[in-house]
Design a protein around this motif. Sequence first.
Motif, PDB file in Angstrom:
ATOM      1  N   LEU A  11       0.874  -1.171   0.000  1.00  0.00           N
ATOM      2  CA  LEU A  11       0.000   0.000   0.000  1.00  0.00           C
ATOM      3  C   LEU A  11       0.908   1.215   0.000  1.00  0.00           C
ATOM      4  O   LEU A  11       1.765   1.364   0.874  1.00  0.00           O
ATOM      5  N   LYS A  12       0.726   2.109  -0.997  1.00  0.00           N
ATOM      6  CA  LYS A  12       1.655   3.209  -1.208  1.00  0.00           C
ATOM      7  C   LYS A  12       0.961   4.565  -1.062  1.00  0.00           C
ATOM      8  O   LYS A  12      -0.204   4.714  -1.441  1.00  0.00           O
ATOM      9  N   TYR A  13       1.717   5.526  -0.554  1.00  0.00           N
ATOM     10  CA  TYR A  13       1.242   6.906  -0.505  1.00  0.00           C
ATOM     11  C   TYR A  13       2.181   7.762  -1.354  1.00  0.00           C
ATOM     12  O   TYR A  13       3.407   7.735  -1.170  1.00  0.00           O
ATOM     13  N   HIS A  14       1.607   8.518  -2.281  1.00  0.00           N
ATOM     14  CA  HIS A  14       2.370   9.332  -3.222  1.00  0.00           C
ATOM     15  C   HIS A  14       2.296  10.808  -2.834  1.00  0.00           C
ATOM     16  O   HIS A  14       1.215  11.342  -2.572  1.00  0.00           O
ATOM     17  N   PHE A  15       3.464  11.457  -2.819  1.00  0.00           N
ATOM     18  CA  PHE A  15       3.547  12.885  -2.544  1.00  0.00           C
ATOM     19  C   PHE A  15       3.673  13.634  -3.872  1.00  0.00           C
ATOM     20  O   PHE A  15       4.241  13.115  -4.837  1.00  0.00           O
TER      21      PHE A  15
ATOM     22  N   GLY B 290       6.010  18.742  -7.012  1.00  0.00           N
ATOM     23  CA  GLY B 290       6.231  19.500  -8.235  1.00  0.00           C
ATOM     24  C   GLY B 290       6.401  18.578  -9.426  1.00  0.00           C
ATOM     25  O   GLY B 290       5.478  17.876  -9.815  1.00  0.00           O
ATOM     26  N   GLY B 291       7.607  18.566  -9.987  1.00  0.00           N
ATOM     27  CA  GLY B 291       7.834  17.774 -11.191  1.00  0.00           C
ATOM     28  C   GLY B 291       8.051  16.301 -10.947  1.00  0.00           C
ATOM     29  O   GLY B 291       8.069  15.514 -11.893  1.00  0.00           O
ATOM     30  N   ILE B 292       8.246  15.897  -9.686  1.00  0.00           N
ATOM     31  CA  ILE B 292       8.453  14.482  -9.389  1.00  0.00           C
ATOM     32  C   ILE B 292       7.428  14.011  -8.364  1.00  0.00           C
ATOM     33  O   ILE B 292       6.794  14.818  -7.687  1.00  0.00           O
ATOM     34  N   LYS B 293       7.280  12.684  -8.250  1.00  0.00           N
ATOM     35  CA  LYS B 293       6.278  12.128  -7.335  1.00  0.00           C
ATOM     36  C   LYS B 293       6.910  11.039  -6.467  1.00  0.00           C
ATOM     37  O   LYS B 293       6.879   9.855  -6.814  1.00  0.00           O
ATOM     38  N   PRO B 294       7.515  11.423  -5.340  1.00  0.00           N
ATOM     39  CA  PRO B 294       8.063  10.420  -4.420  1.00  0.00           C
ATOM     40  C   PRO B 294       6.939   9.678  -3.706  1.00  0.00           C
ATOM     41  O   PRO B 294       5.814  10.173  -3.600  1.00  0.00           O
ATOM     42  N   TYR B 295       7.260   8.489  -3.218  1.00  0.00           N
ATOM     43  CA  TYR B 295       6.251   7.682  -2.518  1.00  0.00           C
ATOM     44  C   TYR B 295       6.916   6.808  -1.465  1.00  0.00           C
ATOM     45  O   TYR B 295       8.123   6.538  -1.507  1.00  0.00           O
ATOM     46  N   VAL B 296       6.097   6.365  -0.526  1.00  0.00           N
ATOM     47  CA  VAL B 296       6.504   5.366   0.461  1.00  0.00           C
ATOM     48  C   VAL B 296       5.417   4.301   0.503  1.00  0.00           C
ATOM     49  O   VAL B 296       4.264   4.552   0.121  1.00  0.00           O
ATOM     50  N   GLY B 297       5.784   3.105   0.958  1.00  0.00           N
ATOM     51  CA  GLY B 297       4.804   2.031   1.009  1.00  0.00           C
ATOM     52  C   GLY B 297       5.231   0.925   1.950  1.00  0.00           C
ATOM     53  O   GLY B 297       6.375   0.878   2.412  1.00  0.00           O
ATOM     54  N   ALA B 298       4.299   0.036   2.231  1.00  0.00           N
ATOM     55  CA  ALA B 298       4.573  -1.123   3.079  1.00  0.00           C
ATOM     56  C   ALA B 298       3.503  -2.167   2.817  1.00  0.00           C
ATOM     57  O   ALA B 298       2.387  -1.843   2.387  1.00  0.00           O
TER      58      ALA B 298
ATOM     59  N   GLN C  92       8.954   0.138   1.517  1.00  0.00           N
ATOM     60  CA  GLN C  92       9.228   0.597   0.161  1.00  0.00           C
ATOM     61  C   GLN C  92       9.339   2.114   0.112  1.00  0.00           C
ATOM     62  O   GLN C  92       8.637   2.837   0.835  1.00  0.00           O
ATOM     63  N   ALA C  93      10.232   2.610  -0.754  1.00  0.00           N
ATOM     64  CA  ALA C  93      10.318   4.037  -1.035  1.00  0.00           C
ATOM     65  C   ALA C  93      10.831   4.204  -2.456  1.00  0.00           C
ATOM     66  O   ALA C  93      11.588   3.364  -2.962  1.00  0.00           O
ATOM     67  N   GLY C  94      10.400   5.270  -3.102  1.00  0.00           N
ATOM     68  CA  GLY C  94      10.843   5.482  -4.469  1.00  0.00           C
ATOM     69  C   GLY C  94      10.337   6.788  -5.016  1.00  0.00           C
ATOM     70  O   GLY C  94       9.766   7.621  -4.298  1.00  0.00           O
TER      71      GLY C  94
ATOM     72  N   ILE D 199       9.775   7.696 -15.771  1.00  0.00           N
ATOM     73  CA  ILE D 199      10.891   6.896 -15.260  1.00  0.00           C
ATOM     74  C   ILE D 199      10.651   6.654 -13.775  1.00  0.00           C
ATOM     75  O   ILE D 199      10.176   7.544 -13.062  1.00  0.00           O
ATOM     76  N   SER D 200      10.971   5.464 -13.301  1.00  0.00           N
ATOM     77  CA  SER D 200      10.727   5.108 -11.906  1.00  0.00           C
ATOM     78  C   SER D 200      11.977   4.526 -11.261  1.00  0.00           C
ATOM     79  O   SER D 200      12.691   3.722 -11.877  1.00  0.00           O
ATOM     80  N   LEU D 201      12.231   4.945 -10.029  1.00  0.00           N
ATOM     81  CA  LEU D 201      13.293   4.376  -9.189  1.00  0.00           C
ATOM     82  C   LEU D 201      12.640   3.884  -7.903  1.00  0.00           C
ATOM     83  O   LEU D 201      11.823   4.598  -7.310  1.00  0.00           O
ATOM     84  N   ASP D 202      13.007   2.681  -7.473  1.00  0.00           N
ATOM     85  CA  ASP D 202      12.301   2.062  -6.351  1.00  0.00           C
ATOM     86  C   ASP D 202      13.277   1.256  -5.499  1.00  0.00           C
ATOM     87  O   ASP D 202      14.216   0.643  -6.022  1.00  0.00           O
TER      88      ASP D 202
END
Length: 225
Positions: free
Chosen positions: A118-122, A125-133, A168-170, A182-185
Amino acid sequence: MKKLTIAAALAAATMLATPAQAADPEGKIQVKVLATGVLPDGKIESVNVNLTAAPSAALATKANDNVVPTLAVEYFATPNVSVETICCFTQHHVTGTGAIAGADIAQHVLILPATVTLKYHFNAGGIKPYVGAGPAVFFYFDEKPGATAQALGATKLKMDNKFGVALQAGVDVPLGDSGLGISLDAKRYFMKAKTHFYTAGGVEALSTTHKLDPWVVSGGVYARF
């Protein structure tokens, strides 16, 4: 594994070649094609059964790293909350360290790391970081004892499927308003595994509990629909 890598490369090329109007930056479904490094620990936490000639105190192991293609599918329940699952197979072998350095303990351990987060996206601005577990379970296939284990009388290896947890974070980096990006995780799993080595007569000669706790790091492309 080579066929899987080629398939992932073709999927990535197809994704990037998709016309922009076919994707939607606010769509509910996001698909990622990633190159993933699986970096497990593999050290022994406890020796549960030992009928071999090897002293329990000398038993220490590590698992090798691997790079595999990964497919991730994500559903956005809201613009900020999503649920993601991944699909990949990773193959590893286990060798000795310390007093038994170089010992061939286990070969061709094929792992399916079934994971749901389950992820939460911030919105930054131009990018969208997220965390999850979320929960994870490792399914093991086609385990084989290594040459050293066989020399000690083990003819069969069985590993127990175990539940664990993944953090998880990315970051997702959109490429304009095309729905592509593009995604980094990075994921950290907290996972243990119990191994069972059996003799030809079916006797459990050695059983150990291993701390896997792999880091799983990925990079690739995505399309949102």
